[in-house]
Design a protein around this motif. Structure first.
Motif: not given
Length: 367
Positions: A239-253, A262-276
């Protein structure tokens, strides 16, 4: 019926702890694969089940009866080793029936059992040969036959295909699958090959550093890896693993000047500004067309034609961007250095915590 229960098993050699609390329960007829790299403890665990080693603590039960401290010959198990372990001076017939011979089984009964096993394994024509006259695949079938004639409660396999070439591994793997379907016997199988694990197992225990990272069906392990380690270990290419940050409902790579929804399934568990860490299977990526939604701009670096597919290694963004691997159709018009836009289905994205490596909670939409 043959069940196996492994309860909080630890194994230490001096100050070195090789197993750190293993818990597994197998129902009758399950095919469990212990999967992991060298040194993760999978062969140690198999040896404890077999009685070739004893746990430092914990218990092992076969059909509800503890076998800790019991001699291997009294556990009613059969084991197939990586090295075949055949007697070079005995014929195939005697190698298969040797265990029965040592148990004073009558000759007629022994011969019947040997012939049944040989027929099942399609080696009847080899019964009067000696191991030196056999190929590697044939020797492994003889070793399996020797285990079969015992009709044990439990079969143990310790990397039985690792000495075979690629074609023989495929053929023998198919035979093992067929045998399990026919015999419906409980099997514990050790391997470092994730393709063997995915194709043979009813359940897989992915091991790492003496612990079980995840225990589940092949589909569960592949579709819902519990950790980044499992996601990277199971799957070819990984699997590809990419560093990103959640911002405004998107994953900024990182380093790519691009983002994904940001996938709908993760919107409840990922906060804005969170590194993923964003995980994407290579086979879930495809060349974008006019109907594609989310896309990634990449440049092809290495193109490998395997026959049924192209494995493309590409770089996101500029020269400092992260690399990504995609499995594309074999006639895809792409060469090294070509720009390529890849389409991504947000539902195939996995998200992991960068520090713990655990998969982030996924909340599936109601049907």
């Amino acid at each position: 019926m043959s069940t196996l229960d492994i309860r909080d098993v630890h194994k230490s050699y001096g100050r070195t702890e090789t197993l750190k609390g293993i818990d597994i329960s197998l129902a009758h007829g399950e095919f469990l694969v212990l999967l992991g790299p060298s040194g993760c403890g999978k062969s140690t665990l198999l040896n404890i089940i077999a009685g070739l080693a004893e746990p430092t603590s914990g218990d092992v039960l076969i059909d509800g009866r503890s076998v800790v401290g019991m001699h291997p010959k009294n556990r009613d198990i059969s084991m197939v080793f990586q090295s075949y372990a055949l007697y070079p001076n005995l014929t195939v017939r005697r190698n298969i029936g040797f265990g029965l011979e040592m148990r004073k089984v009558p000759a007629a009964e022994r011969e019947k059992a040997v012939l049944e096993a040989a027929k099942l394994l399609q080696i009847e024509a080899l019964l009067d040969r000696k191991p030196a006259q056999l190929s590697g695949g044939q020797r492994q079938r003889v070793a399996i036959g020797r285990a079969l004639v015992r009709k044990p409660r439990l079969f143990l396999f310790d990397e039985p295909l690792s000495n075979l070439d690629a074609k023989l591994r495929l053929e023998t793997r198919t035979e093992l699958k067929r045998l399990h379907q026919m015999l419906n016997t409980t099997i514990v199988y050790v391997t470092h090959d994730q393709v063997e694990a995915m194709t043979l197992a009813t359940r897989i225990a992915v091991m790492r550093d003496g612990r079980i990272e995840q225990l589940g069906t092949p589909k569960e392990i592949y579709d819902r890896p519990a950790t980044r380690y499992v996601a990277g270990f199971v799957g070819a290419p990984p699997m590809n693993m990419l560093d990103a940050v959640a911002k405004g409902g998107r994953l900024v790579l990182a380093d790519a000047d691009t983002s994904l929804p940001l996938p709908v399934a993760f919107q409840a568990s990922v906060g804005d500004g969170q590194a993923v860490t964003v995980g994407m299977r290579p086979e879930a990526l495809h060349v974008a067309d006019s109907t594609s939604g989310s896309t990634l701009g990449t440049t092809a670096e290495v193109i490998e034609l395997t026959g049924p597919e192209i494995v493309a290694t590409l770089r996101l963004g500029g020269a400092a961007g992260q690399r990504i691997v995609a499995c594309l159709p074999p006639r895809t018009p792409i060469g090294e250095g070509d720009p390529c836009r890849l389409a991504v289905d947000p539902d195939t994205i996995h998200l992991f915590d960068p520090e713990s490596g655990r998969s982030l909670e996924r909340v599936e939409a109601a049907p």
